[in-house]
Design an enzyme around this catalytic site. Structure first.
Site: not given
Length: 312
Positions: A254, A227, A12, A42
Site C-alpha cells: 500500500d 525488487g 478497515n 484504499g
C-alpha cells in the site's frame, strides 16, 4: 503545485498481533504485543499518497457502528485535502485480523470487507466531481467490482491516469484492464492473474508478457525484497528493493502504490515514481501497522543509500 490523486477504496479497522511464529491449526499462542489501528487498502494507499506529496481526495464506505466511528475520527485526523465518506447500516465496517511473525515480519491476514463491498452506482455518481478533477485515480480490489469499474470509466472519460492494484485478488476481465493505465500486482496476484509462477527475473518477465496479452498497458510486478519489474510492451526495467530493517510488512504494498500515484501525479515518469515508491515502502516496513507513517523526506533519504541508480 501538488498533483491531485483520487483514491477510491476500502477502509478497515485492523487488529494486529505480533508473534514469534504463526500458530498451527487449533493452537493458541501468546502474542508479544497487539494493536488496533486504521487499515484497508484504499485508506492506506490514500494516506501514503498524501505523505508522499500529493493533494489527496479519499472516497470510502463505512458502517454505522463503533468501527465506523473509529473510521471517521481517523480519516479526519489524517489531514486529507478532501474526504467523501459513504455509509450504510446494512453491513459492518470492514475489519481485518492480522498476524505478524518471524524475523522477516511476514504476515497472515483475514478480512471481513463489510460495507466496502456494497458501494452503489448512485453513490459513485455523487463522487463524479472528485474523480473528474484528479490527475491520477487509484483503485484496488477490496470493493465490489461494479463500483471499481464505474470509477475507472469516469476517470478515463476525463483523461486521468488510472492505476489498479489488483489486491486482494478478484477475477477481472479485459474490459476492466482496458480502463487501466498501470497495473501493479504482487508475485501472488500475478500468478492468480496469469497462472505463471514467478521464481526469477525470466519468469517475471514472461508473466508480464502474459498480462500485456490480456490487455494491460503498463505493469509493475512487486516482488518484495527482490525488487519490482516495470514492464511495457517494448521495454522492461528492474527496480531495486532498498535496504530496510523490517518490523511489519503488512502495509508495504500500500505504501508503494500510494507513493507511486503521488509521484506520477506530480509529473514524474513511471520509472522515477517506482524508484521513489520502492524507497518509501522500505521505510514503511520499519513501523508497526498498515496505515502509513512514512514521510517524503524519509524516502528521499533512503533513496540516497543506492545513489548509483539512475532516476532519469
Amino acid at each position: 503545485m501538488k498533483g491531485k490523486v483520487c483514491v477510491f477504496g476500502s477502509f478497515n479497522l485492523d487488529i494486529t498481533a505480533i508473534l514469534d511464529r504463526f500458530p498451527m491449526p487449533g493452537e493458541s499462542l501468546v502474542a508479544k504485543s497487539s494493536k488496533i489501528s486504521a487499515g484497508g487498502k484504499g485508506a492506506n494507499q490514500a494516506t501514503a499518497a498524501l505523505r508522499a506529496g500529493a493533494n489527496v481526495h479519499y472516497i470510502g464506505k463505512i458502517g454505522e457502528d463503533d468501527f465506523g466511528c473509529f473510521a471517521r475520527r481517523h480519516l479526519k485526523k489524517v489531514g486529507f485535502n478532501a474526504v467523501t465518506i459513504l455509509s450504510s447500516s446494512e453491513r459492518a465496517t470492514g475489519n481485518a485480523l492480522i498476524y505478524v511473525a518471524g524475523e522477516n515480519a511476514e504476515n497472515m491476514i483475514s478480512v471481513d470487507p463489510g460495507t466496502n463491498m456494497i458501494v452503489t452506482k448512485e453513490e459513485i455518481e455523487k463522487c463524479e466531481p472528485a474523480i473528474k478533477c484528479a490527475d491520477v485515480v487509484l483503485v484496488q480490489l477490496e470493493n465490489n467490482l461494479s463500483a471499481i469499474t464505474q470509477v475507472l470509466a469516469i476517470a478515463k472519460e476525463n483523461n486521468a491516469f488510472t492505476i489498479l492494484n489488483p489486491a486482494p485478488f478478484q477475477k477481472i476481465d479485459s474490459e476492466l484492464l482496458s480502463k487501466v493505465d498501470l497495473l501493479t500486482p504482487s508475485e501472488t496476484e500475478t500468478f492468480l492473474l496469469t497462472g505463471q509462477k514467478i521464481t526469477d527475473k525470466a519468469s517475471a518477465e514472461h508473466a508480464a508478457d502474459c498480462l500485456h496479452q490480456k490487455g494491460a498497458r503498463k505493469i509493475i510486478i512487486t516482488m518484495g525484497a527482490k525488487g519490482s519489474l516495470l514492464s511495457e510492451p517494448c521495454s522492461k526495467i528492474w527496480i531495486p528493493c532498498f535496504p530496510a530493517n523490517p518490523i511489519d510488512t503488512t502495509g508495504a504494498g500500500d505504501a508503494f502504490n500510494g507513493a507511486l500515484a503521488a509521484q506520477i501525479a506530480n509529473g514524474n515518469s513511471i520509472k522515477q515514481a517506482a524508484i521513489f515508491g520502492s524507497a518509501f515502502a522500505a521505510v514503511s516496513v520499519e513501523y508497526i501497522g498498515a496505515a502509513c507513517t512514512t514521510t517524503y523526506e524519509q524516502a528521499i533519504e533512503r533513496m540516497s543509500l543506492l545513489s548509483d541508480i539512475s532516476t532519469n
